[in-house]
Enzyme design. Structure first.
Site, PDB file in Angstrom:
ATOM      1  N   HIS A   1      13.635  45.315   9.802  1.00  0.00           N
ATOM      2  CA  HIS A   1      14.127  44.608  10.986  1.00  0.00           C
ATOM      3  C   HIS A   1      13.290  43.351  11.211  1.00  0.00           C
ATOM      4  CE1 HIS A   1      10.889  47.111  12.583  1.00  0.00           C
ATOM      5  NE2 HIS A   1      10.896  46.436  13.708  1.00  0.00           N
TER       6      HIS A   1
ATOM      7  N   HIS B   1      11.381  42.040  13.674  1.00  0.00           N
ATOM      8  CA  HIS B   1      10.208  41.864  14.515  1.00  0.00           C
ATOM      9  C   HIS B   1       9.036  41.286  13.721  1.00  0.00           C
ATOM     10  CE1 HIS B   1      11.563  44.841  17.876  1.00  0.00           C
ATOM     11  NE2 HIS B   1      12.106  43.643  18.006  1.00  0.00           N
TER      12      HIS B   1
ATOM     13  N   ASP C   1       5.913  41.753  13.613  1.00  0.00           N
ATOM     14  CA  ASP C   1       4.915  42.630  13.000  1.00  0.00           C
ATOM     15  C   ASP C   1       5.464  43.367  11.778  1.00  0.00           C
ATOM     16  OD1 ASP C   1       6.569  44.208  14.650  1.00  0.00           O
ATOM     17  OD2 ASP C   1       5.002  45.717  14.941  1.00  0.00           O
ATOM     18  N   HIS C   2       6.651  42.981  11.327  1.00  0.00           N
ATOM     19  CA  HIS C   2       7.210  43.503  10.081  1.00  0.00           C
ATOM     20  C   HIS C   2       7.547  42.398   9.083  1.00  0.00           C
ATOM     21  CE1 HIS C   2       7.799  47.795  11.337  1.00  0.00           C
ATOM     22  NE2 HIS C   2       7.571  47.203  12.493  1.00  0.00           N
TER      23      HIS C   2
ATOM     24  N   HIS D   1      16.310  50.411  18.025  1.00  0.00           N
ATOM     25  CA  HIS D   1      15.086  49.653  18.270  1.00  0.00           C
ATOM     26  C   HIS D   1      15.413  48.162  18.270  1.00  0.00           C
ATOM     27  CE1 HIS D   1      10.869  48.581  18.243  1.00  0.00           C
ATOM     28  NE2 HIS D   1      11.005  47.943  17.090  1.00  0.00           N
TER      29      HIS D   1
ATOM     30  N   ASP E   1      10.998  51.263  12.210  1.00  0.00           N
ATOM     31  CA  ASP E   1      10.678  51.653  13.585  1.00  0.00           C
ATOM     32  C   ASP E   1      11.802  52.458  14.232  1.00  0.00           C
ATOM     33  OD1 ASP E   1       8.360  50.267  13.219  1.00  0.00           O
ATOM     34  OD2 ASP E   1       8.677  48.813  14.817  1.00  0.00           O
TER      35      ASP E   1
ATOM     36  N   HIS F   1       4.595  52.551  11.621  1.00  0.00           N
ATOM     37  CA  HIS F   1       3.424  52.493  12.509  1.00  0.00           C
ATOM     38  C   HIS F   1       2.656  53.807  12.492  1.00  0.00           C
ATOM     39  CE1 HIS F   1       4.056  48.676  14.735  1.00  0.00           C
ATOM     40  NE2 HIS F   1       5.336  48.904  14.494  1.00  0.00           N
TER      41      HIS F   1
END
Length: 257
Positions: A56, A58, A60-61, A114, A133, A171
């Site tokens: 996805h 985001h 942090d990915h 998410h 996530d 995570h």
């Protein structure tokens, strides 16, 4: 020859995962929260990165995608619905699309919740789920771009996977997830055992992934919103499972145990 997998801690609590096919020397990374740990792991293993699989959009990915792609020229694969937010994307995938990493053949499953376009990668022959996530060990993602019932529908799709699948999520939230799970399922002996194991692993600095899907089925409250006992413990006896899931997610959002 068996495939090889490496879990790479990134940022404060993210994971990237390397998937290496010794037969063809193809290597994929699932999500790139930051470039340096991924590049260091590839150098350490002597692997040539061929694919970047993104779950996805985001940051942090995906923040490390361009730097890693620049180093190796790897093909970036990601959800079509979020292509605008995935840097360097080459291949846009939708539900049911195949994804080949050398001789390893996976498929895409769309799991909105998410984020609206989230996907997971399933390698059936190797019994692997890369869940990003959507599904965490003993938990699930926060529904940010969709209403909670949408995420519940996605988790129901994942719940059809066999018990022997290994789950690699995005995570290290396992201890916190497990403590919340105990707050809504305190008499679950299997859950108590898993939380104790996770706490011990983290004290030693070890990751808590992968997890077996069969263990998730027994201990992850978010996979059991249609369990009448769970509904009753939440004071929602007879309620629609989507409402039970929504209540579970709301409680997790404020849990500080």
């Amino acid at each position: 020859m068996p495939l090889e997998i490496r879990v790479i801690p990134c940022l404060s609590d993210n994971y990237a995962v390397l998937l290496h096919d010794p037969l063809t020397e193809a290597t994929a990374v699932v999500d790139v929260p930051e470039a340096t740990p991924v590049l260091e792991a590839l150098d350490r293993e002597g692997w040539d990165l061929t694919h970047i699989l993104i779950t996805h959009h985001h940051s942090d990915h995906v923040d490390g995608v361009l730097a890693v792609k620049a180093q190796y020229g790897a093909t970036v694969v990601g959800p079509k619905a979020e292509a605008d937010g995935i840097p360097g994307i080459d291949v846009q995938v939708v539900d049911g699309d195949p994804v080949a990493v050398g001789s390893l053949i996976g498929r895409v499953m769309e799991t909105p919740g998410h984020t609206a376009g989230h996907v997971v990668y399933i390698f059936g022959e190797e019994r692997l789920l890369f869940s990003g996530d959507t599904l965490f060990v003993m938990g699930c993602g926060r529904p940010i771009e969709c209403d909670p019932p949408v995420l519940w529908q996605s988790l129901q799709r994942l719940r059809a996977l066999p018990d022997d699948f290994s789950v690699y999520c995005g995570h290290e939230y396992t201890v916190a997830n497990g403590r919340f799970a105990l707050s809504v399922d305190p008499d679950n002996g299997a859950l108590r055992g898993r939380v104790a194991e996770a706490e011990a692993a983290r004290r030693e600095g070890k990751p808590t992934i992968p997890a077996l899907f069969g263990d998730e089925r027994l201990t992850n409250p978010f996979l059991r919103a249609d369990d009448p006992d769970m509904a009753e413990r939440l004071g929602l006896a007879g309620a629609d499972p989507a409402a039970v899931f929504t209540e579970l997610r709301a409680r997790k959002n404020v849990f500080r145990g």
